[in-house]
Design an enzyme around this catalytic site. Structure first.
Site, PDB file in Angstrom:
ATOM      1  N   ARG A 134       0.837  -1.197   0.000  1.00  0.00           N
ATOM      2  CA  ARG A 134       0.000   0.000   0.000  1.00  0.00           C
ATOM      3  C   ARG A 134       0.873   1.249   0.000  1.00  0.00           C
ATOM      4  O   ARG A 134       1.800   1.349   0.807  1.00  0.00           O
ATOM      5  CB  ARG A 134      -0.890   0.002   1.248  1.00  0.00           C
ATOM      6  CG  ARG A 134      -2.188   0.751   1.050  1.00  0.00           C
ATOM      7  CD  ARG A 134      -3.035   0.698   2.308  1.00  0.00           C
ATOM      8  NE  ARG A 134      -2.976  -0.586   2.984  1.00  0.00           N
ATOM      9  CZ  ARG A 134      -2.949  -0.718   4.301  1.00  0.00           C
ATOM     10  NH1 ARG A 134      -2.937   0.328   5.078  1.00  0.00           N
ATOM     11  NH2 ARG A 134      -2.915  -1.919   4.850  1.00  0.00           N
ATOM     12  N   HIS A 185     -10.117   0.687   1.527  1.00  0.00           N
ATOM     13  CA  HIS A 185     -10.923   1.790   2.065  1.00  0.00           C
ATOM     14  C   HIS A 185     -10.080   3.040   2.316  1.00  0.00           C
ATOM     15  O   HIS A 185     -10.541   3.983   2.936  1.00  0.00           O
ATOM     16  CB  HIS A 185     -11.557   1.342   3.383  1.00  0.00           C
ATOM     17  CG  HIS A 185     -10.525   0.930   4.377  1.00  0.00           C
ATOM     18  ND1 HIS A 185      -9.942  -0.320   4.349  1.00  0.00           N
ATOM     19  CD2 HIS A 185      -9.932   1.610   5.376  1.00  0.00           C
ATOM     20  CE1 HIS A 185      -9.043  -0.385   5.311  1.00  0.00           C
ATOM     21  NE2 HIS A 185      -9.008   0.767   5.949  1.00  0.00           N
ATOM     22  N   LYS A 212      -3.208  -6.548  -3.394  1.00  0.00           N
ATOM     23  CA  LYS A 212      -3.497  -7.740  -2.596  1.00  0.00           C
ATOM     24  C   LYS A 212      -3.145  -8.938  -3.470  1.00  0.00           C
ATOM     25  O   LYS A 212      -3.553  -8.979  -4.636  1.00  0.00           O
ATOM     26  CB  LYS A 212      -4.967  -7.780  -2.193  1.00  0.00           C
ATOM     27  CG  LYS A 212      -5.331  -6.711  -1.167  1.00  0.00           C
ATOM     28  CD  LYS A 212      -6.787  -6.799  -0.738  1.00  0.00           C
ATOM     29  CE  LYS A 212      -7.086  -5.724   0.305  1.00  0.00           C
ATOM     30  NZ  LYS A 212      -8.515  -5.650   0.626  1.00  0.00           N
ATOM     31  N   ASP A 225     -17.277  -1.918   1.336  1.00  0.00           N
ATOM     32  CA  ASP A 225     -16.088  -1.071   1.342  1.00  0.00           C
ATOM     33  C   ASP A 225     -15.596  -0.880  -0.102  1.00  0.00           C
ATOM     34  O   ASP A 225     -16.188  -1.412  -1.043  1.00  0.00           O
ATOM     35  CB  ASP A 225     -15.002  -1.623   2.277  1.00  0.00           C
ATOM     36  CG  ASP A 225     -14.231  -2.785   1.685  1.00  0.00           C
ATOM     37  OD1 ASP A 225     -14.815  -3.513   0.862  1.00  0.00           O
ATOM     38  OD2 ASP A 225     -13.048  -2.955   2.034  1.00  0.00           O
ATOM     39  N   ASP A 232     -13.400  -1.916  -2.123  1.00  0.00           N
ATOM     40  CA  ASP A 232     -13.060  -2.980  -3.062  1.00  0.00           C
ATOM     41  C   ASP A 232     -13.966  -4.203  -2.919  1.00  0.00           C
ATOM     42  O   ASP A 232     -13.708  -5.243  -3.524  1.00  0.00           O
ATOM     43  CB  ASP A 232     -11.584  -3.375  -2.948  1.00  0.00           C
ATOM     44  CG  ASP A 232     -11.224  -3.962  -1.598  1.00  0.00           C
ATOM     45  OD1 ASP A 232     -11.877  -3.598  -0.603  1.00  0.00           O
ATOM     46  OD2 ASP A 232     -10.306  -4.789  -1.538  1.00  0.00           O
ATOM     47  N   ARG A 261     -15.653  -6.335   2.085  1.00  0.00           N
ATOM     48  CA  ARG A 261     -16.246  -6.216   3.423  1.00  0.00           C
ATOM     49  C   ARG A 261     -17.697  -5.760   3.311  1.00  0.00           C
ATOM     50  O   ARG A 261     -18.040  -4.975   2.434  1.00  0.00           O
ATOM     51  CB  ARG A 261     -15.464  -5.206   4.270  1.00  0.00           C
ATOM     52  CG  ARG A 261     -14.061  -5.678   4.560  1.00  0.00           C
ATOM     53  CD  ARG A 261     -13.392  -4.856   5.633  1.00  0.00           C
ATOM     54  NE  ARG A 261     -12.959  -3.552   5.171  1.00  0.00           N
ATOM     55  CZ  ARG A 261     -13.297  -2.409   5.763  1.00  0.00           C
ATOM     56  NH1 ARG A 261     -14.074  -2.395   6.833  1.00  0.00           N
ATOM     57  NH2 ARG A 261     -12.869  -1.255   5.274  1.00  0.00           N
ATOM     58  N   GLU A 265     -14.085 -11.580  10.679  1.00  0.00           N
ATOM     59  CA  GLU A 265     -13.318 -10.596  11.435  1.00  0.00           C
ATOM     60  C   GLU A 265     -14.209  -9.407  11.740  1.00  0.00           C
ATOM     61  O   GLU A 265     -15.052  -9.027  10.919  1.00  0.00           O
ATOM     62  CB  GLU A 265     -12.130 -10.097  10.611  1.00  0.00           C
ATOM     63  CG  GLU A 265     -11.005 -11.074  10.477  1.00  0.00           C
ATOM     64  CD  GLU A 265      -9.811 -10.381   9.833  1.00  0.00           C
ATOM     65  OE1 GLU A 265      -8.964  -9.878  10.576  1.00  0.00           O
ATOM     66  OE2 GLU A 265      -9.751 -10.327   8.600  1.00  0.00           O
TER      67      GLU A 265
HETATM   68 ZN   LIG Z   1     -11.558  -4.074   1.329  1.00  0.00          ZN
END
Ligand SMILES: [Zn+2]
Length: 469
Positions: free
Chosen positions: A23, A112, A121, A249, A251, A254, A332
């Site tokens: 990131r 986010h 990722k 979110d 991408d 979530r 999570e």
């Molecule tokens: Zn995400």
């Protein structure tokens, strides 16, 4: 155009190689040249693992197409082929790695984070890269340990539109008991390109909020774990005729959930419902949740015939534990939910939304079902800001020395201190120099008592710490 100064292998910024992903700030710590170098390292690592093809995709950020193109070029330099999925949600890249049998996928996403961020990722040979395997990419670049064997030749790239197959795969096994009216808020993130089509395929009438993909995020930030970002959805549910609200979110990995009457159902409470459902089909299954999650999960999972297992926070750590234990489901507190039962075991907010609707469609009033899930008095996630390196050192020290009366101290990830009537958690974040805290209790009095214990312990070890409670 982003700046694209030639890159020397020794000056690649170390700080972009995070615990769970890569990131950086676009044009500063993350340029096309840097992403191309990372792609070259990824391709070389993939070749070392006997892989042939990597699926790539990008989210709705403005820098997505250019960084994805640099990524592809780097991967191909190592002799690995690229399947470019274009603009997709992160779980769609994970899906493609299974569905197209490449076992490898890389998503260009800033999740986010603010609009000027982007990142990667990565899944190679079925393994989500994290920690040491992410650092190994950096070392490959620094040591110039890159695949340049001309004999293998440069890899090829082809485009592939997988969106319809993703939706067809979900709607082939998820069946709603009745049509539903839903509202979805994508915060202008990339989930907006999928949500309406997916939920209509499941027989829903979909009211869209901010579903135009726009990397400037002109309305609210695409992060449903922050309650303010759900205000528009709550208002839409009050005014309109939707029965339930889903939020995603940036991408799409979530999920946030809001009831008709405006209650936010946090991910650890969503997991209660998912667990009950999964255990009907897979009695005795292991269900994993992270240390931030409600202590209502363990007795609930046991009562429904399952095997509860608390584990460390971090999506790649949770995925690793799922593989190791053969868990059917994991979740999570951050909103990542992983279904292995009837799905592939990766975190997928769009899919979690579909599973939620499947359950709720069996009832006349979804709000009644959701509001009836066990609940406690709890705080959101809170942070103590520190200098780089300090949180891990302080927590390691407290794990050795801190004394909490009448409590069980779990050291799976930081300190989770369990009392008869509540818990407190402190753990070092792996992504930013903060200590993460969360408290939950049967009532406000117990919550305060637990916070007082934490205050005393933390201030004894770090008198300067600025506590958020
Ligand atoms: Zn995400």
């Amino acid at each position: 155009m982003l700046s694209n100064t030639p890159l020397s292998n020794s000056n690649i910024p170390k700080e972009i190689f995070k615990a769970y992903d890569i990131r950086g700030i676009v044009g500063k710590t993350l340029t096309p040249a840097i992403v191309e170098a990372i792609g070259h390292a990824l391709g070389s690592e993939a070749a070392a693992r006997k892989q042939k093809t990597i699926c790539i995709g990008y989210d709705g950020r403005l820098s997505g197409p250019e960084l994805a193109s640099a990524l592809s070029s780097g991967i191909r330099k190592a002799g690995i082929d690229v399947i470019n999925l274009g603009l997709v949600a992160t779980p769609v890249v994970y899906f493609a790695a299974y569905h197209l049998k490449t076992d490898c996928g890389v998503m260009v996403t800033g999740s986010h984070n603010p609009p000027d961020y982007n990142g990667l990722k990565m899944v190679l040979a079925g393994e989500t890269l994290s920690g040491e395997t992410i650092q190994a990419l950096r070392q490959r670049i620094e040591n110039n340990d890159l695949n340049t064997d001309e004999s293998v030749g440069e890899g090829t790239e082809r485009s592939y539109h997988i969106d319809d197959e993703y939706i067809a795969k979900i709607s082939s096994h998820i069946k709603l008991a009745r049509p539903m009216k839903i509202a979805v808020d994508c915060g202008n993130g990339v989930a907006g390109a999928f949500a309406k089509k997916l939920y209509e395929a499941l027989n829903c009438e979909v009211e869209e909020l901010f579903c135009e993909v726009d990397g400037n995020f002109p309305n609210h930030h695409p992060d449903p774990s922050v309650p303010e970002n759900l205000t528009d959805l709550i208002n839409a549910l009050k005014k309109g005729n939707a029965e339930i609200g889903l939020a995603f979110d940036g991408d799409g990995d979530r999920l946030g959930v809001v009831t008709k009457d405006g209650n936010i159902i946090y991910p650890d409470r969503q997991l209660l419902l998912f667990a009950e459902d999964v255990l009907k089909r897979e009695p005795g299954a292991t269900i994993i949740y992270d240390v931030k999650s409600t202590r209502n999960l363990a007795p609930w999972i046991s009562a429904h015939g399952g095997n509860p297992l608390m584990w460390k926070t971090g999506h790649s750590l949770v995925k690793g534990k799922m593989k190791e234990t053969g868990a059917a489901l994991a979740g999570e507190m951050s909103g990542h939910t992983f279904f292995k039962e009837r799905w592939y075991g990766f975190d997928d907010g769009l899919y979690a939304g579909a599973r939620l609707l499947e359950i709720l469609s069996r009832y006349d009033d979804p709000s009644v079902v959701l509001n009836a899930l066990p609940d406690s008095v709890s705080t959101p996630e809170q942070h103590i800001q520190m200098q780089e390196g300090e949180p891990h050192a302080l927590i390691a020290k407290l794990q050795q020395t801190a004394i909490f009366e009448n409590a069980d101290v779990l050291t799976i990830d930081g300190l989770r201190v369990e009392y008869a009537d509540g818990f407190g958690l402190m753990r070092p974040s792996n992504t930013t120099p903060v200590i993460v805290l969360r408290f939950e209790a049967d009532n406000a009095e117990a919550l305060k008592r637990i916070q007082d214990c934490f205050r005393a312990v933390i201030l004894a070890a770090a008198p300067e710490a600025k506590l958020p409670f």
